[in-house]
Motif scaffolding. Sequence first.
Motif, PDB file in Angstrom:
ATOM      1  N   GLU A 211       0.839  -1.194   0.000  1.00  0.00           N
ATOM      2  CA  GLU A 211       0.000   0.000   0.000  1.00  0.00           C
ATOM      3  C   GLU A 211       0.880   1.253   0.000  1.00  0.00           C
ATOM      4  O   GLU A 211       1.935   1.286   0.641  1.00  0.00           O
ATOM      5  CB  GLU A 211      -0.893  -0.001   1.245  1.00  0.00           C
ATOM      6  CG  GLU A 211      -1.830   1.187   1.351  1.00  0.00           C
ATOM      7  CD  GLU A 211      -2.627   1.178   2.640  1.00  0.00           C
ATOM      8  OE1 GLU A 211      -3.230   2.218   2.957  1.00  0.00           O
ATOM      9  OE2 GLU A 211      -2.633   0.137   3.332  1.00  0.00           O
ATOM     10  N   CYS A 212       0.447   2.284  -0.706  1.00  0.00           N
ATOM     11  CA  CYS A 212       1.166   3.553  -0.750  1.00  0.00           C
ATOM     12  C   CYS A 212       0.407   4.600   0.066  1.00  0.00           C
ATOM     13  O   CYS A 212      -0.815   4.703  -0.022  1.00  0.00           O
ATOM     14  CB  CYS A 212       1.333   4.044  -2.181  1.00  0.00           C
ATOM     15  SG  CYS A 212       2.454   3.032  -3.172  1.00  0.00           S
ATOM     16  N   LEU A 213       1.167   5.376   0.848  1.00  0.00           N
ATOM     17  CA  LEU A 213       0.569   6.415   1.686  1.00  0.00           C
ATOM     18  C   LEU A 213       1.363   7.702   1.504  1.00  0.00           C
ATOM     19  O   LEU A 213       2.559   7.744   1.798  1.00  0.00           O
ATOM     20  CB  LEU A 213       0.591   5.991   3.158  1.00  0.00           C
ATOM     21  CG  LEU A 213       0.105   7.037   4.172  1.00  0.00           C
ATOM     22  CD1 LEU A 213      -1.379   7.336   3.963  1.00  0.00           C
ATOM     23  CD2 LEU A 213       0.360   6.562   5.596  1.00  0.00           C
ATOM     24  N   VAL A 214       0.700   8.765   1.008  1.00  0.00           N
ATOM     25  CA  VAL A 214       1.346  10.062   0.853  1.00  0.00           C
ATOM     26  C   VAL A 214       1.188  10.839   2.160  1.00  0.00           C
ATOM     27  O   VAL A 214       0.080  10.986   2.688  1.00  0.00           O
ATOM     28  CB  VAL A 214       0.725  10.852  -0.319  1.00  0.00           C
ATOM     29  CG1 VAL A 214       1.323  12.254  -0.388  1.00  0.00           C
ATOM     30  CG2 VAL A 214       0.939  10.109  -1.630  1.00  0.00           C
ATOM     31  N   LEU A 215       2.314  11.329   2.680  1.00  0.00           N
ATOM     32  CA  LEU A 215       2.327  12.035   3.958  1.00  0.00           C
ATOM     33  C   LEU A 215       2.325  13.541   3.737  1.00  0.00           C
ATOM     34  O   LEU A 215       3.165  14.071   3.006  1.00  0.00           O
ATOM     35  CB  LEU A 215       3.570  11.639   4.763  1.00  0.00           C
ATOM     36  CG  LEU A 215       3.726  10.145   5.069  1.00  0.00           C
ATOM     37  CD1 LEU A 215       5.062   9.894   5.776  1.00  0.00           C
ATOM     38  CD2 LEU A 215       2.571   9.641   5.915  1.00  0.00           C
ATOM     39  N   ASP A 216       1.393  14.230   4.373  1.00  0.00           N
ATOM     40  CA  ASP A 216       1.338  15.693   4.333  1.00  0.00           C
ATOM     41  C   ASP A 216       2.051  16.201   5.579  1.00  0.00           C
ATOM     42  O   ASP A 216       1.501  16.203   6.680  1.00  0.00           O
ATOM     43  CB  ASP A 216      -0.128  16.151   4.304  1.00  0.00           C
ATOM     44  CG  ASP A 216      -0.260  17.662   4.114  1.00  0.00           C
ATOM     45  OD1 ASP A 216       0.642  18.398   4.550  1.00  0.00           O
ATOM     46  OD2 ASP A 216      -1.273  18.100   3.545  1.00  0.00           O
ATOM     47  N   TYR A 217       3.281  16.641   5.396  1.00  0.00           N
ATOM     48  CA  TYR A 217       4.123  17.004   6.539  1.00  0.00           C
ATOM     49  C   TYR A 217       3.530  18.149   7.352  1.00  0.00           C
ATOM     50  O   TYR A 217       3.508  18.113   8.588  1.00  0.00           O
ATOM     51  CB  TYR A 217       5.520  17.365   6.036  1.00  0.00           C
ATOM     52  CG  TYR A 217       6.527  17.666   7.119  1.00  0.00           C
ATOM     53  CD1 TYR A 217       6.813  16.738   8.112  1.00  0.00           C
ATOM     54  CD2 TYR A 217       7.206  18.876   7.137  1.00  0.00           C
ATOM     55  CE1 TYR A 217       7.742  17.003   9.099  1.00  0.00           C
ATOM     56  CE2 TYR A 217       8.143  19.150   8.117  1.00  0.00           C
ATOM     57  CZ  TYR A 217       8.403  18.217   9.095  1.00  0.00           C
ATOM     58  OH  TYR A 217       9.329  18.490  10.075  1.00  0.00           O
ATOM     59  N   ASP A 218       3.019  19.189   6.666  1.00  0.00           N
ATOM     60  CA  ASP A 218       2.439  20.321   7.380  1.00  0.00           C
ATOM     61  C   ASP A 218       1.212  19.906   8.181  1.00  0.00           C
ATOM     62  O   ASP A 218       1.034  20.323   9.333  1.00  0.00           O
ATOM     63  CB  ASP A 218       2.072  21.441   6.401  1.00  0.00           C
ATOM     64  CG  ASP A 218       3.294  22.176   5.884  1.00  0.00           C
ATOM     65  OD1 ASP A 218       4.340  22.129   6.563  1.00  0.00           O
ATOM     66  OD2 ASP A 218       3.207  22.792   4.814  1.00  0.00           O
ATOM     67  N   ALA A 219       0.371  19.089   7.575  1.00  0.00           N
ATOM     68  CA  ALA A 219      -0.823  18.626   8.281  1.00  0.00           C
ATOM     69  C   ALA A 219      -0.443  17.772   9.495  1.00  0.00           C
ATOM     70  O   ALA A 219      -1.060  17.883  10.560  1.00  0.00           O
ATOM     71  CB  ALA A 219      -1.718  17.831   7.339  1.00  0.00           C
TER      72      ALA A 219
END
Length: 231
Positions: A211-219
């Motif tokens: 599975e791929c998960l994109v991380l929103d660093y600011d969030a």
Amino acid sequence: MRVVFADCSVDYSGRLDAHLERAHRLIMVKADGSVLVHADGGSYKPLNWMSPPATMRVRAPEGVDAEAGVTEVWEVSATKSDDQLVIRVFSISADYTENLGEEPGLIKDGVEADLQKLLAEQVERLGEGATLVRREYPTPIGPVDLMVRDGNGGYIAVEIKRRGGIDGVEQLTRYLDLLGRDARLQPLHGVFAAQEIKPQARTLAEDRGIECLVLDYDAMRGMDHPEDRLF
């Protein structure tokens, strides 16, 4: 570092030849041997430069140069090639040298260690009921970033990158192969998490059941406020 404001012309010879007509410019001479010639424009990019390793020799002008009013000739020669930067100095309006000392280096915001720490604190992003087992979970070939227990009693091995490429997917695949031999970690699946995942890496990961998960660093840091967005 030496910073010189000079009326000069510049010639470069080597892989390509280039010439800068006489004008007032900024010359930077760095301790590593690099020399950069800047104009008052063009953002950070120099007009011409010599990369290290290089050596510089300053000599008196001769012949045509002396007649033209050149006061010094700076010859900067590359150590590993025949490239040469020649600066003909007509006059110097300012010449300043400063020892900057040892450079501690750039600390990037959002490095993998920061992302790992934040995701370990926010494992619910991996699924409802997820709980952290351990950061840097050991395998015979190195630690996987996170080992997480999912809400159904299974396990998730998480590899975290700032920019996710094929190498990262291959790395996680090797971890999953070894961890999958441990009966205590069954059922097991992998999550490849990154701020940005390249299309080829996503395709490879999904083909392998990762599975791929994109991380929103600011969030994740609590600095993203959707109500302030225009779009």
